[in-house]
Design a protein around this motif. Structure first.
Motif, mmCIF file in Angstrom:
data_model
loop_
_atom_site.group_PDB
_atom_site.id
_atom_site.type_symbol
_atom_site.label_atom_id
_atom_site.label_comp_id
_atom_site.label_asym_id
_atom_site.label_seq_id
_atom_site.Cartn_x
_atom_site.Cartn_y
_atom_site.Cartn_z
ATOM 1 N N VAL A 44 99.561 111.419 0.927
ATOM 2 C CA VAL A 44 98.721 112.679 1.919
ATOM 3 C C VAL A 44 97.593 112.648 1.815
ATOM 4 C CG1 VAL A 44 98.753 114.996 1.731
ATOM 5 C CG2 VAL A 44 100.567 113.834 1.018
ATOM 6 N N GLN A 45 96.816 112.474 0.293
ATOM 7 C CA GLN A 45 95.463 113.274 0.146
ATOM 8 C C GLN A 45 93.967 112.034 1.010
ATOM 9 O OE1 GLN A 45 94.836 113.257 -3.626
ATOM 10 N NE2 GLN A 45 95.343 115.320 -4.086
ATOM 11 N N GLU A 46 94.753 110.401 0.801
ATOM 12 C CA GLU A 46 93.617 109.175 1.458
ATOM 13 C C GLU A 46 94.271 108.316 2.903
ATOM 14 O OE1 GLU A 46 90.904 109.488 -0.447
ATOM 15 O OE2 GLU A 46 90.856 111.157 -2.054
ATOM 16 N N GLN A 47 95.356 108.694 2.860
ATOM 17 C CA GLN A 47 96.377 108.166 3.672
ATOM 18 C C GLN A 47 96.583 108.676 4.775
ATOM 19 O OE1 GLN A 47 95.432 104.311 4.355
ATOM 20 N NE2 GLN A 47 94.579 104.158 2.519
ATOM 21 N N ILE A 48 96.030 109.736 5.272
ATOM 22 C CA ILE A 48 96.737 110.567 6.239
ATOM 23 C C ILE A 48 96.584 110.225 7.321
ATOM 24 C CG2 ILE A 48 94.887 112.032 6.620
ATOM 25 C CD1 ILE A 48 98.739 113.023 6.083
ATOM 26 N N VAL A 49 96.106 109.009 7.609
ATOM 27 C CA VAL A 49 95.766 108.887 8.612
ATOM 28 C C VAL A 49 96.431 107.963 9.157
ATOM 29 C CG1 VAL A 49 94.148 107.509 10.821
ATOM 30 C CG2 VAL A 49 93.035 109.254 9.222
ATOM 31 N N LEU A 50 96.989 106.829 8.576
ATOM 32 C CA LEU A 50 98.161 105.989 8.274
ATOM 33 C C LEU A 50 99.779 106.474 8.531
ATOM 34 C CD1 LEU A 50 99.261 103.360 8.507
ATOM 35 C CD2 LEU A 50 98.740 103.473 5.384
ATOM 36 N N VAL A 51 99.740 108.188 7.565
ATOM 37 C CA VAL A 51 101.108 108.244 7.748
ATOM 38 C C VAL A 51 101.188 109.639 9.266
ATOM 39 C CG1 VAL A 51 102.142 110.999 7.155
ATOM 40 C CG2 VAL A 51 101.061 109.800 5.569
ATOM 41 N N ARG A 52 99.823 110.256 10.146
ATOM 42 C CA ARG A 52 100.013 110.203 10.555
ATOM 43 C C ARG A 52 100.606 109.173 12.316
ATOM 44 N NH1 ARG A 52 94.263 111.748 12.787
ATOM 45 N NH2 ARG A 52 95.684 111.983 15.057
ATOM 46 N N LEU A 53 100.000 107.774 11.903
ATOM 47 C CA LEU A 53 100.198 106.546 12.822
ATOM 48 C C LEU A 53 101.630 106.441 12.685
ATOM 49 C CD1 LEU A 53 96.913 104.747 12.580
ATOM 50 C CD2 LEU A 53 98.114 104.784 14.559
ATOM 51 N N ASN A 54 102.069 106.532 11.164
ATOM 52 C CA ASN A 54 103.963 106.057 11.092
ATOM 53 C C ASN A 54 104.496 107.538 11.485
ATOM 54 O OD1 ASN A 54 105.882 104.796 10.345
ATOM 55 N ND2 ASN A 54 106.030 105.994 8.767
ATOM 56 N N ALA A 55 104.581 108.280 11.762
ATOM 57 C CA ALA A 55 104.746 110.213 12.950
ATOM 58 C C ALA A 55 105.323 109.685 14.539
ATOM 59 C CB ALA A 55 104.338 111.247 12.377
ATOM 60 N N LEU A 56 104.092 108.647 14.713
ATOM 61 C CA LEU A 56 104.219 108.181 16.306
ATOM 62 C C LEU A 56 104.945 106.881 16.579
ATOM 63 C CD1 LEU A 56 100.234 108.515 17.024
ATOM 64 C CD2 LEU A 56 101.809 110.386 17.937
ATOM 65 N N ARG A 57 104.973 106.332 15.612
ATOM 66 C CA ARG A 57 105.481 105.347 16.352
ATOM 67 C C ARG A 57 107.010 105.026 16.099
ATOM 68 N NH1 ARG A 57 110.326 102.520 14.298
ATOM 69 N NH2 ARG A 57 110.439 104.582 12.728
ATOM 70 N N GLY A 58 108.035 105.993 16.423
ATOM 71 C CA GLY A 58 109.480 105.766 17.349
ATOM 72 C C GLY A 58 108.934 106.618 18.345
ATOM 73 N N PRO A 59 108.785 107.984 17.988
ATOM 74 C CA PRO A 59 107.986 108.694 19.768
ATOM 75 C C PRO A 59 107.533 107.966 20.727
ATOM 76 C CG PRO A 59 107.683 109.626 18.052
ATOM 77 C CD PRO A 59 108.556 108.595 17.542
ATOM 78 N N VAL A 60 106.606 108.065 20.019
ATOM 79 C CA VAL A 60 105.540 107.320 20.719
ATOM 80 C C VAL A 60 104.716 105.771 21.140
ATOM 81 C CG1 VAL A 60 103.021 107.631 21.343
ATOM 82 C CG2 VAL A 60 104.616 109.753 20.760
ATOM 83 N N LEU A 61 104.733 105.193 19.959
ATOM 84 C CA LEU A 61 104.547 103.861 20.306
ATOM 85 C C LEU A 61 105.412 102.286 20.856
ATOM 86 C CD1 LEU A 61 101.568 103.945 16.784
ATOM 87 C CD2 LEU A 61 101.654 104.658 19.057
#
Length: 220
Positions: free
Chosen positions: A102-119
């Motif tokens: 959450v603190q240092e890899q939030i961009v990676l977490v944001r990408l993961n949230a996009l995987r199913g519905p978007v990417l």
């Protein structure tokens, strides 16, 4: 030798394009980033960009897969450097890593949230498959490394925990920041939906972790 050099140059160009997209994603939403903007940021022609990635989704899927490959590889090294773990030490690492994501890899977490519905809708399936195979191998190695350091846990159970961890964080992320829409403030408070992402992610994962370890009869 010429073919090897060509492959290396292609890999470097692909990495340059992906890094440009990542820099844009750090400050903008996915929907606001265009292929033309990525090409300009990477210093390549738009036509050249399409020689490497046929869609924007393909670029960000690659970023997601490489990001998790690199992250899980660091965890393999982290556990490999440790002696035999107690369950308490293992739980601490898991919860510390939840905070780190959450603190240092939030961009990676944001990408993961996009995987199913978007990417997945427009990402190149062959590139995705190749990346997932690499990620799967790394996750298996991570589970094996942990199982060699902690008694009574299987490699499958160990690696499974990190998949659940990522799912919890990404799920909570989708419910956070409802005062914003597409990175713009709505200038309205939604108090019922306000929460601290880091604290709630740790709390939710700790709750899951406790039940999981009890289920497999691995407790302090």
């Amino acid at each position: 030798m010429a073919n090897i050099k060509t492959r290396k140059e292609k890999a470097e160009k692909s990495k340059k394009i992906a890094e440009a997209a990542l820099h844009l994603f750090e400050i903008k939403s996915f929907s606001d980033i265009s292929m033309a903007e990525i090409a300009k940021k990477a210093g390549v022609a738009k036509g050249t960009l399409f020689n490497y990635f046929e869609t924007k989704e393909s670029i960000f899927m690659e970023l997601l897969l490489i990001g998790y490959q690199e992250y899980f590889s660091t965890l393999i090294q982290l556990f490999a450097d440790k002696k035999i773990l107690t369950i308490g030490e293992f739980k601490k690492v898991l919860l510390d890593e939840t905070r780190f994501l959450v603190q240092e890899q939030i961009v990676l977490v944001r990408l993961n949230a996009l995987r199913g519905p978007v990417l997945e809708g427009r990402a190149n399936i062959n590139q995705t498959l190749a990346g997932r195979k690499k990620l799967n191998d790394i996750v298996i190695q991570l589970g094996q490394t942990i199982a060699s350091k902690l008694e009574n846990i299987t490699p499958q159970d160990a690696s499974h925990l990190f998949i659940i961890q990522s799912a919890i964080i990404s799920g909570l992320l989708n419910m956070a920041n409802l005062e914003e829409f597409n990175h713009q403030s709505l200038k309205q408070e939604f108090n019922a939906f306000q929460f601290n992402l880091e604290e709630e992610a740790v709390k939710a994962f700790e709750f899951y972790l406790h039940g999981f370890l009890v289920q497999i009869k691995l407790t302090e």
